[in-house]
Write a protein that holds these residues in place. Structure first.
Motif, PDB file in Angstrom:
ATOM      1  N   ARG A 107       5.252  18.207   2.195  1.00 39.27           N
ATOM      2  CA  ARG A 107       6.481  17.797   2.949  1.00 39.27           C
ATOM      3  C   ARG A 107       6.256  16.117   3.943  1.00 39.27           C
ATOM      4  NH1 ARG A 107       8.580  20.580   7.202  1.00 39.27           N
ATOM      5  NH2 ARG A 107       6.242  22.379   7.092  1.00 39.27           N
ATOM      6  N   PHE A 108       7.130  15.017   2.661  1.00 42.79           N
ATOM      7  CA  PHE A 108       7.239  13.880   2.620  1.00 42.79           C
ATOM      8  C   PHE A 108       8.649  13.291   3.480  1.00 42.79           C
ATOM      9  CE2 PHE A 108       6.218  15.096  -1.222  1.00 42.79           C
ATOM     10  CZ  PHE A 108       5.483  14.317  -2.215  1.00 42.79           C
ATOM     11  N   LYS A 167      10.888   4.095   0.719  1.00 47.15           N
ATOM     12  CA  LYS A 167       9.237   4.411  -0.620  1.00 47.15           C
ATOM     13  C   LYS A 167       9.531   5.550  -0.596  1.00 47.15           C
ATOM     14  CE  LYS A 167      10.451  -1.182  -1.030  1.00 47.15           C
ATOM     15  NZ  LYS A 167       9.987  -2.065  -1.223  1.00 47.15           N
ATOM     16  N   THR A 168       9.365   6.967  -1.302  1.00 51.85           N
ATOM     17  CA  THR A 168       9.081   7.844  -1.218  1.00 51.85           C
ATOM     18  C   THR A 168       8.035   8.241  -2.460  1.00 51.85           C
ATOM     19  OG1 THR A 168      10.186   8.734   0.710  1.00 51.85           O
ATOM     20  CG2 THR A 168       8.645  10.311  -0.833  1.00 51.85           C
ATOM     21  N   TYR A 202       0.657  -1.142   0.104  1.00 52.83           N
ATOM     22  CA  TYR A 202       0.307  -0.445   0.082  1.00 52.83           C
ATOM     23  C   TYR A 202       0.597   1.003   0.086  1.00 52.83           C
ATOM     24  CZ  TYR A 202      -3.198  -3.697   1.253  1.00 52.83           C
ATOM     25  OH  TYR A 202      -3.973  -4.925   2.108  1.00 52.83           O
ATOM     26  N   ASP A 203       0.754   2.011  -1.046  1.00 53.02           N
ATOM     27  CA  ASP A 203       0.917   3.002  -0.993  1.00 53.02           C
ATOM     28  C   ASP A 203      -0.120   4.584  -0.252  1.00 53.02           C
ATOM     29  OD1 ASP A 203       2.831   2.588  -2.409  1.00 53.02           O
ATOM     30  OD2 ASP A 203       1.061   2.868  -4.297  1.00 53.02           O
ATOM     31  N   ASN A 204       0.001   5.805   0.475  1.00 50.28           N
ATOM     32  CA  ASN A 204      -0.932   6.298   0.727  1.00 50.28           C
ATOM     33  C   ASN A 204      -1.452   6.719  -0.250  1.00 50.28           C
ATOM     34  OD1 ASN A 204       1.902   7.539   2.668  1.00 50.28           O
ATOM     35  ND2 ASN A 204      -0.038   7.119   4.051  1.00 50.28           N
ATOM     36  N   HIS A 244       5.659  -0.569   4.766  1.00 51.44           N
ATOM     37  CA  HIS A 244       4.600   0.923   3.784  1.00 51.44           C
ATOM     38  C   HIS A 244       5.572   0.532   2.347  1.00 51.44           C
ATOM     39  CE1 HIS A 244       5.308   2.064   7.900  1.00 51.44           C
ATOM     40  NE2 HIS A 244       3.920   2.476   7.650  1.00 51.44           N
ATOM     41  N   ASP A 245       5.290   0.845   1.154  1.00 57.07           N
ATOM     42  CA  ASP A 245       5.139   0.714  -0.111  1.00 57.07           C
ATOM     43  C   ASP A 245       5.214   2.401  -0.172  1.00 57.07           C
ATOM     44  OD1 ASP A 245       6.621  -0.031  -2.632  1.00 57.07           O
ATOM     45  OD2 ASP A 245       4.973   0.470  -3.285  1.00 57.07           O
ATOM     46  N   GLY A 246       5.041   3.259  -1.544  1.00 60.03           N
ATOM     47  CA  GLY A 246       5.134   4.678  -1.550  1.00 60.03           C
ATOM     48  C   GLY A 246       3.871   5.383  -1.116  1.00 60.03           C
ATOM     49  N   GLN A 247       4.929   6.534  -0.267  1.00 58.31           N
ATOM     50  CA  GLN A 247       3.794   8.477  -0.495  1.00 58.31           C
ATOM     51  C   GLN A 247       2.935   8.073  -1.228  1.00 58.31           C
ATOM     52  OE1 GLN A 247       7.108   9.975   2.231  1.00 58.31           O
ATOM     53  NE2 GLN A 247       6.090   9.296   4.658  1.00 58.31           N
ATOM     54  N   LEU A 248       3.185   8.558  -2.288  1.00 63.79           N
ATOM     55  CA  LEU A 248       3.436   9.032  -3.621  1.00 63.79           C
ATOM     56  C   LEU A 248       3.175   8.641  -4.918  1.00 63.79           C
ATOM     57  CD1 LEU A 248       0.802  11.230  -4.771  1.00 63.79           C
ATOM     58  CD2 LEU A 248       2.641  13.036  -4.993  1.00 63.79           C
TER      59      LEU A 248
END
Ligand code: CA
Ligand code: CA
Length: 442
Positions: A277-278, A283-284, A219-221, A258-262
């Motif tokens: 803001r990351f 993995k961003t 999952y990413d955010n 976690h996977d990506g943020q975006l």
């Protein structure tokens, strides 16, 4: 933290010897990072009806990005729970969804587990000492993991339709543990929300991934797949009290939940990520997920501007295929042990990195700001590097090439035109550290 940032800004201004008049002019001249339409004095700006400014990055291409601006009053929703959010997202478009307070999943991992899955049993069964490293897990316990993960996915993955705006109310809107999936739609705006800890309860062990195997998560955010005209602005992304850096190691590898943020993949196109803001993540931001695309070629065009990459490990962003304009971002990377690279130069990527400000701890090697994932060239201009008290221009490509082979070329082959003006790099640490993230739209 706030104090440290403010001190940083003061120090760097002093070091650059920018006269006060110039600093004030920079602030005054800094673009107001949102559309403003005339509003009666004294009235709260209606964030839900604001649209992407003309020319503000790739999301401004063609018809631009207006989200749910045309929503009738009957299709404006305010949500504070996961169920309310899911219900609002299922309403017809166009729509505006205001997030008020914290939207949480209200479930624990135990609520999803089924078929006899426990982490203890999974670790015992697929330990390389037992299972080996030649083949990926299979059998009843892997089946139970997959079935458990499917239950989690059904609860936390929420699809976002076309012509939708999702915006936080005030400065404390938060979406926790949810994966927003912007899939095969057009015209979406997501602003002013704290996205927190979209953890996978059931990471998969893949012994054949890399030399030592890896734990991978789903999952990413926010996942943008196959969609166009998406504006992601003034959000904060964090893993909260569950950061990647605190995860245990199993089988000698980090237990990645976690996977990506975006992440922007699967032929998505025309995306602007601004003033986010990351923070505190591995993995961003991944742009393009495979070297062997069905139809990524000519797509994955993204603008990444005025974002604060704060103590993050990699993919800032990592790019395949797209023409990606990375400008006026503030990279704050204090710790070499928590950093791999900033810009991932992948297959057929065309990154144009302009007027970014890189503030690095003394042990962080500037040659690591780029990582060559099979790309050929990157255009870099006007970037600044600060190490300790020293601020100086940095030629990202030359510094990278001095330490790495094969060399990257210095011309990515295009010049961005969709932007609303590029700030001087020396203004970026100050303006971005102050005004990126949730609660900063004014
Ligand atoms: Ca992803
Ligand atoms: Ca070289």
């Amino acid at each position: 933290m706030k104090r440290a940032v403010a001190l940083t800004a003061l120090l760097s201004l002093a070091i650059l010897a920018a006269p006060p008049a110039s600093a004030a002019a920079l602030r005054a001249g800094a673009r107001t990072p949102e559309t403003t339409s005339p509003k009666p004095a004294g009235h709260r700006p209606d964030l839900g009806r604001r649209t992407l400014p003309a020319n503000d990055g790739w999301a401004a291409e063609g018809p631009g990005t207006t989200g749910g601006v045309a929503a009738p009053a009957s299709n404006v929703h305010t949500v504070s729970t996961r169920t309310e959010l899911a219900t609002a997202l299922a309403a017809p478009s166009p729509k505006i969804i205001y997030v008020k307070g914290t939207v949480d999943t209200d479930r624990t991992c135990a609520d999803y587990a089924t078929g006899g899955y426990t982490l203890e049993a999974y670790l015992a069964t697929y330990d390389p000492a037992v299972w080996g490293r030649e083949t990926d897990p299979s059998g009843p316990l892997e089946d139970a993991r997959v079935a458990s993960a499917a239950r989690q996915t059904a609860h936390i993955r929420l699809k976002v339709g076309s012509d939708t705006t999702i915006v936080g109310l005030g400065g404390n809107a938060r979406i926790r543990g949810v994966n927003l999936h912007v899939d095969k739609v057009d015209n979406v705006i997501i602003r002013n929300i704290l996205f927190e800890d979209t953890a996978d309860c059931f990471p998969k062990w893949t012994p054949t991934d890399g030399a030592e195997g890896n734990w991978n998560s789903l999952y990413d955010n926010i996942s943008v797949t196959g969609s166009t005209h998406v504006w992601v602005d003034h959000n904060t992304f964090t893993d909260g009290d569950n950061p990647d850096s605190e995860q245990p190691r199993y089988f000698g590898r980090p237990y990645q939940v976690h996977d990506g943020q975006l992440d922007i993949t699967h032929a998505a196109n025309f995306v602007t990520a601004s003033w986010n803001r990351f923070s505190g993540h591995d993995k961003t931001m991944l742009i393009g997920s495979t070297n062997n695309p069905a139809n990524d070629t000519g797509k994955l065009n993204v603008t990444v501007h005025h974002n604060h990459f704060d103590n993050v490990l990699q993919r800032l962003p990592r790019v395949r295929f797209g023409q990606v304009h990375v400008y006026n971002n503030y990279y704050e990377i204090p710790d070499a042990s928590a950093f791999q690279y900033a810009l991932g130069v992948g297959v057929q990527s065309q990154i144009f990195a302009e007027n970014n400000f890189f503030r690095l701890g003394r042990a962080v090697d500037p040659a690591d700001l780029l990582y060559n994932w099979g790309g050929t060239a990157l255009t870099a201009r006007g970037n600044l590097l600060r190490v300790g008290g020293r601020v100086a221009p940095v030629d990202l490509v030359a510094v990278h090439n001095a330490d790495n082979d094969p060399d990257l070329g210095a011309d990515a082959g295009w010049t961005p035109t969709l932007h609303t003006g590029i700030d001087p790099a020396q203004a970026v640490d100050r303006s971005v550290s102050r005004h990126a993230g949730v609660g900063e739209i004014r």
